[in-house]
Design an enzyme around this catalytic site. Sequence first.
Site, PDB file in Angstrom:
ATOM      1  CE  LYS A  15      -1.190   0.109   4.755  1.00  0.00           C
ATOM      2  NZ  LYS A  15       0.570  -0.879   5.303  1.00  0.00           N
ATOM      3  NE  ARG A  90       0.419   0.468  12.172  1.00  0.00           N
ATOM      4  CZ  ARG A  90       0.977   0.761  11.060  1.00  0.00           C
ATOM      5  NH1 ARG A  90       0.708   2.023  10.190  1.00  0.00           N
ATOM      6  NH2 ARG A  90       2.214  -0.113  10.787  1.00  0.00           N
ATOM      7  NE  ARG A 129       9.384  -2.014   4.081  1.00  0.00           N
ATOM      8  CZ  ARG A 129       7.934  -1.523   4.936  1.00  0.00           C
ATOM      9  NH1 ARG A 129       6.880  -1.717   3.650  1.00  0.00           N
ATOM     10  NH2 ARG A 129       8.217  -1.947   5.907  1.00  0.00           N
ATOM     11  NE  ARG A 162      10.422   1.125   8.324  1.00  0.00           N
ATOM     12  CZ  ARG A 162       8.998   0.626   7.527  1.00  0.00           C
ATOM     13  NH1 ARG A 162       8.758   0.987   7.073  1.00  0.00           N
ATOM     14  NH2 ARG A 162       8.395  -0.341   8.842  1.00  0.00           N
ATOM     15  NE  ARG A 173       6.697  -3.368  11.229  1.00  0.00           N
ATOM     16  CZ  ARG A 173       7.235  -3.234  10.076  1.00  0.00           C
ATOM     17  NH1 ARG A 173       8.436  -3.868   9.745  1.00  0.00           N
ATOM     18  NH2 ARG A 173       7.126  -2.819   8.489  1.00  0.00           N
TER      19      ARG A 173
HETATM   20  P1  ADP Z   1       4.384  -1.037   7.459  1.00  0.00           P
HETATM   21  O1  ADP Z   1       2.943  -0.282   6.900  1.00  0.00           O
HETATM   22  O2  ADP Z   1       5.553  -1.589   6.756  1.00  0.00           O
HETATM   23  O3  ADP Z   1       4.441  -1.134   8.812  1.00  0.00           O
HETATM   24  P2  ADP Z   1       4.809   2.298   8.501  1.00  0.00           P
HETATM   25  O4  ADP Z   1       5.794   3.035   7.888  1.00  0.00           O
HETATM   26  O5  ADP Z   1       3.246   2.247   8.221  1.00  0.00           O
HETATM   27  O6  ADP Z   1       4.570   0.640   8.372  1.00  0.00           O
HETATM   28  O7  ADP Z   1       4.635   2.317  10.559  1.00  0.00           O
HETATM   29  C1  ADP Z   1       5.864   2.209  10.883  1.00  0.00           C
HETATM   30  C2  ADP Z   1       5.695   1.618  12.393  1.00  0.00           C
HETATM   31  O8  ADP Z   1       5.492   3.537  12.508  1.00  0.00           O
HETATM   32  C3  ADP Z   1       4.944   0.683  12.819  1.00  0.00           C
HETATM   33  O9  ADP Z   1       4.980  -0.226  13.436  1.00  0.00           O
HETATM   34  C4  ADP Z   1       4.619   1.811  14.137  1.00  0.00           C
HETATM   35  O10 ADP Z   1       4.771   1.493  15.381  1.00  0.00           O
HETATM   36  C5  ADP Z   1       4.393   3.218  13.784  1.00  0.00           C
HETATM   37  N1  ADP Z   1       2.945   3.442  13.266  1.00  0.00           N
HETATM   38  C6  ADP Z   1       2.300   4.122  12.236  1.00  0.00           C
HETATM   39  N2  ADP Z   1       0.735   4.622  11.780  1.00  0.00           N
HETATM   40  C7  ADP Z   1       0.888   4.283  13.181  1.00  0.00           C
HETATM   41  C8  ADP Z   1      -0.477   4.268  13.373  1.00  0.00           C
HETATM   42  N3  ADP Z   1      -1.260   4.880  12.438  1.00  0.00           N
HETATM   43  N4  ADP Z   1      -0.471   3.710  14.657  1.00  0.00           N
HETATM   44  C9  ADP Z   1       0.052   3.788  15.698  1.00  0.00           C
HETATM   45  N5  ADP Z   1       1.724   3.053  14.805  1.00  0.00           N
HETATM   46  C10 ADP Z   1       1.793   3.909  13.681  1.00  0.00           C
END
Ligand code: ADP
Length: 216
Positions: A15, A90, A129, A162, A173
């Site tokens: 996404k 989330r 990635r 990352r 995760r």
């Molecule tokens: P991915 O979708 O691959 O997990 P993201 O960049 O969206 O990667 O998120 C990385 C991290 O950032 C998550 O594991 C979490 O710790 C934090 N994070 C991102 N968005 C949120 C959210 N909406 N609520 C809580 N934590 C978030």
Amino acid sequence: MRRRVILLGPPGSGKGTVAGRLKTEFGFDHFSTGHWLRQEVAKGSALGRQAGLFLERGELVPDELVLALVKAALSQTQPDQGYLSDGFPRTLAQAVAFDTWAEVRGLGIQQVIYFECTEALVLSRITGRRSCGNCGRVYHVAMIPPKQAGRCDECGGELVQRADDTETVVRKRFQIYLRETEPLVEYYRKQGSLDVVDASQPSDEMMTRTMTLLHR
Ligand code: ADP
Ligand code: ZN
């Protein structure tokens, strides 16, 4: 076609890649809470210091912190400007709080696009990635390579892996995703705003399918 759209799906479902392309190719106002949070950590801001440990462990950052970040960022957004969110909301608490906040501002979500994907696929995608340390654009060493190795096509920034993209952290995760985020699929389905993309497809096909859904 300036809609207010949420992209939903597990980490590694593609996404973020689709969101990045919608931004550069079609000018969508795309935001990624994960990218913002990583930037805060890199800056060493107060928020970054609070969020850093959660990111490192692959755990969700507390709802209040994320909600404050999103509300501040969207405070100047006009309803017809639209937005495209990757990675927010989330949790059910984030979704409910955001709906209430957004509704009174005329910023309510119009469409949710769900990227459906298995854990096995997530793992294979995430280990390859790489993302731009500067603009956040996402690549894959084999599936979506940059034109020049290690450099972002968009801004020339350095591509990095990352810290939370290791197999152990990714598995964790994914479990957190199943527990905290997947219930949102039913939440939005009941609201009648949910569309589904088969996220086992190559990224070009996911992109085409997403565009079709956005034009509906
Ligand atoms: P991915 O979708 O691959 O997990 P993201 O960049 O969206 O990667 O998120 C990385 C991290 O950032 C998550 O594991 C979490 O710790 C934090 N994070 C991102 N968005 C949120 C959210 N909406 N609520 C809580 N934590 C978030
Ligand atoms: Zn870049």
